[in-house]
Design a protein around this motif. Structure first.
Motif, mmCIF file in Angstrom:
data_model
loop_
_atom_site.group_PDB
_atom_site.id
_atom_site.type_symbol
_atom_site.label_atom_id
_atom_site.label_comp_id
_atom_site.label_asym_id
_atom_site.label_seq_id
_atom_site.Cartn_x
_atom_site.Cartn_y
_atom_site.Cartn_z
ATOM 1 N N THR A 91 1.349 -0.955 -0.502
ATOM 2 C CA THR A 91 -0.546 -0.138 -0.026
ATOM 3 C C THR A 91 0.936 1.188 0.053
ATOM 4 O O THR A 91 0.289 1.959 -0.875
ATOM 5 N N LEU A 92 1.835 1.627 0.439
ATOM 6 C CA LEU A 92 3.031 2.463 0.994
ATOM 7 C C LEU A 92 3.646 2.989 -0.329
ATOM 8 O O LEU A 92 4.062 3.745 -0.801
ATOM 9 N N VAL A 93 4.066 1.498 -0.839
ATOM 10 C CA VAL A 93 4.904 1.367 -2.210
ATOM 11 C C VAL A 93 3.485 2.323 -3.254
ATOM 12 O O VAL A 93 4.578 3.346 -3.870
ATOM 13 N N ALA A 94 2.402 1.644 -3.755
ATOM 14 C CA ALA A 94 1.677 1.603 -4.821
ATOM 15 C C ALA A 94 1.325 3.695 -3.977
ATOM 16 O O ALA A 94 1.311 3.974 -5.300
ATOM 17 N N ALA A 95 1.241 3.642 -3.082
ATOM 18 C CA ALA A 95 0.913 5.688 -2.695
ATOM 19 C C ALA A 95 2.259 5.861 -3.831
ATOM 20 O O ALA A 95 1.914 7.643 -3.939
ATOM 21 N N ALA A 96 3.430 5.696 -2.883
ATOM 22 C CA ALA A 96 4.209 6.285 -3.483
ATOM 23 C C ALA A 96 4.866 6.988 -4.437
ATOM 24 O O ALA A 96 4.642 7.624 -5.528
ATOM 25 N N VAL A 97 4.326 5.402 -5.639
ATOM 26 C CA VAL A 97 4.723 4.924 -7.099
ATOM 27 C C VAL A 97 3.489 5.935 -7.613
ATOM 28 O O VAL A 97 4.318 6.191 -9.514
ATOM 29 N N LEU A 98 2.518 5.772 -7.465
ATOM 30 C CA LEU A 98 1.230 6.272 -8.033
ATOM 31 C C LEU A 98 1.398 7.762 -7.985
ATOM 32 O O LEU A 98 1.362 8.928 -8.442
ATOM 33 N N THR A 99 2.186 8.777 -6.321
ATOM 34 C CA THR A 99 2.426 10.302 -6.204
ATOM 35 C C THR A 99 3.308 10.374 -6.646
ATOM 36 O O THR A 99 3.151 11.909 -7.580
ATOM 37 N N ALA A 100 4.280 10.111 -6.949
ATOM 38 C CA ALA A 100 5.907 10.770 -7.321
ATOM 39 C C ALA A 100 6.183 11.461 -8.520
ATOM 40 O O ALA A 100 5.944 12.781 -8.520
ATOM 41 N N PRO A 101 5.345 11.000 -9.672
ATOM 42 C CA PRO A 101 5.319 10.799 -10.991
ATOM 43 C C PRO A 101 4.130 11.959 -11.260
ATOM 44 O O PRO A 101 4.996 13.304 -11.906
ATOM 45 N N LEU A 102 3.293 12.454 -10.289
ATOM 46 C CA LEU A 102 2.665 13.799 -10.824
ATOM 47 C C LEU A 102 2.843 14.987 -10.134
ATOM 48 O O LEU A 102 3.114 16.092 -10.364
ATOM 49 N N VAL A 103 3.387 13.912 -8.672
ATOM 50 C CA VAL A 103 3.855 15.384 -7.864
ATOM 51 C C VAL A 103 5.485 16.485 -8.364
ATOM 52 O O VAL A 103 5.146 17.570 -8.917
#
Length: 296
Positions: A91-103
């Motif tokens: 869950t934590l990895v998925a949140a980071a992977v989805l968030t980082a590129p868009l940020v």
């Protein structure tokens, strides 16, 4: 061996699909109405605040609240997932992977408006600070409601910053009213969790004030939000009426005691429906305001 729900389904549940619109809509509506453009920035920002932002906010919360959520009867569905430990890391990895590129994309897109970086940073900090171990703003009474409201107001503030919008008194009043609405919503939502939170040793605005006083606080904040909107120009001041459904819905619980605070979940479920109904009306009002040239 019992069936294990697919990881993707668990992540979707953890992101609270019913709440996606609560963060994506403020960004999209404010950006579009202040710029009049449907562009790459609008699309990327809306996607970010629709899913990754919510997965980060709620998924991280479900990971760090796992033990207390086990004892909470309303968790395990639309109001919050009970994520098994085996998928906490995922869950934590998925949140980071989805968030980082868009940020990173939004940071580049906001290069001409550096203030947008600060607003986005505050928004992301609030999302993490609410739940992560070592900060846990959710366990600091009043700050919990302030932080929760920040989650929903900053997407709108970020849109204003990203668009380089000239800040008018009407915008200031509207954002403060929105913030009061957010605090009221969080505070009332905390009432239904008083018993499981106390059993788990978790503090909140509701565990400190008690059920009845927290409901009164929420009504007070919704009332302030409505009053503030009365001072905005016509027809935006019609939005003051939006506070009434919330107040009427929770008013029967002003005398609820802590032992029966879980009964407030009935009003909380109505609250979720009211949000959609009020959102529809606010959309029509925004269209009316746009026709009056209020955003140009």
């Amino acid at each position: 061996m019992p069936d294990r729900p697919p990881l993707l389904r668990m992540l979707v549940v953890a992101s609270r699909p019913l709440s996606w619109i609560n963060t994506a809509y403020p960004f999209a509506a404010v950006y579009f109405l202040t710029t009049g453009r449907i562009d790459f920035t609008l699309i990327i920002g809306t996607i970010f605040f629709l899913v990754p932002y919510n997965l980060t906010m709620y998924g991280v919360n479900d990971v760090f609240d796992y033990e207390s959520d086990l004892a909470n009867p309303r968790k395990g569905g639309a109001e919050g997932a009970k994520l098994p430990p085996r998928i906490h890391r995922a869950t934590l990895v998925a949140a980071a992977v989805l968030t980082a590129p868009l940020v990173l994309t939004l940071v580049v897109l906001g290069a001409d408006q550096p203030i947008s970086w600060a607003v986005l940073a505050v928004s992301l900090f609030a999302v993490l600070a609410y739940s992560v171990r070592g900060l846990r703003f959710k366990e600091i009474p009043v700050l919990d409601s302030i932080t929760s409201s920040t989650h929903f107001v900053t997407p709108a503030l970020y849109a204003l910053a990203l668009a380089g919008t000239t800040i008018t008194p009407a915008i200031v009043l509207t954002m403060i009213a929105f913030f009061c609405w957010g605090m009221a919503s969080h505070a009332f939502g905390a009432v239904q969790d008083i018993v499981p939170d106390r059993d788990a040793g978790i503090g909140s605005i509701a565990t400190v004030l008690g059920a009845g006083r927290t409901v009164k606080f929420a009504i007070g904040m919704w009332t302030v939000a409505g009053i503030l909107m009365l001072f905005t120009p016509w027809p935006a001041n019609l939005a003051a009426l939006a506070a009434l459904p919330y107040i009427v819905s929770v008013a029967p619980y002003v005398r609820v005691d802590d032992a029966h605070s879980g009964n407030a979940n009935r009003a909380w479920r109505r609250f979720l429906i009211i949000n959609y109904a009020v959102g529809f009306v606010i959309t029509l009002l925004l269209i009316l305001c746009a026709s009056e040239g209020m955003f140009v």
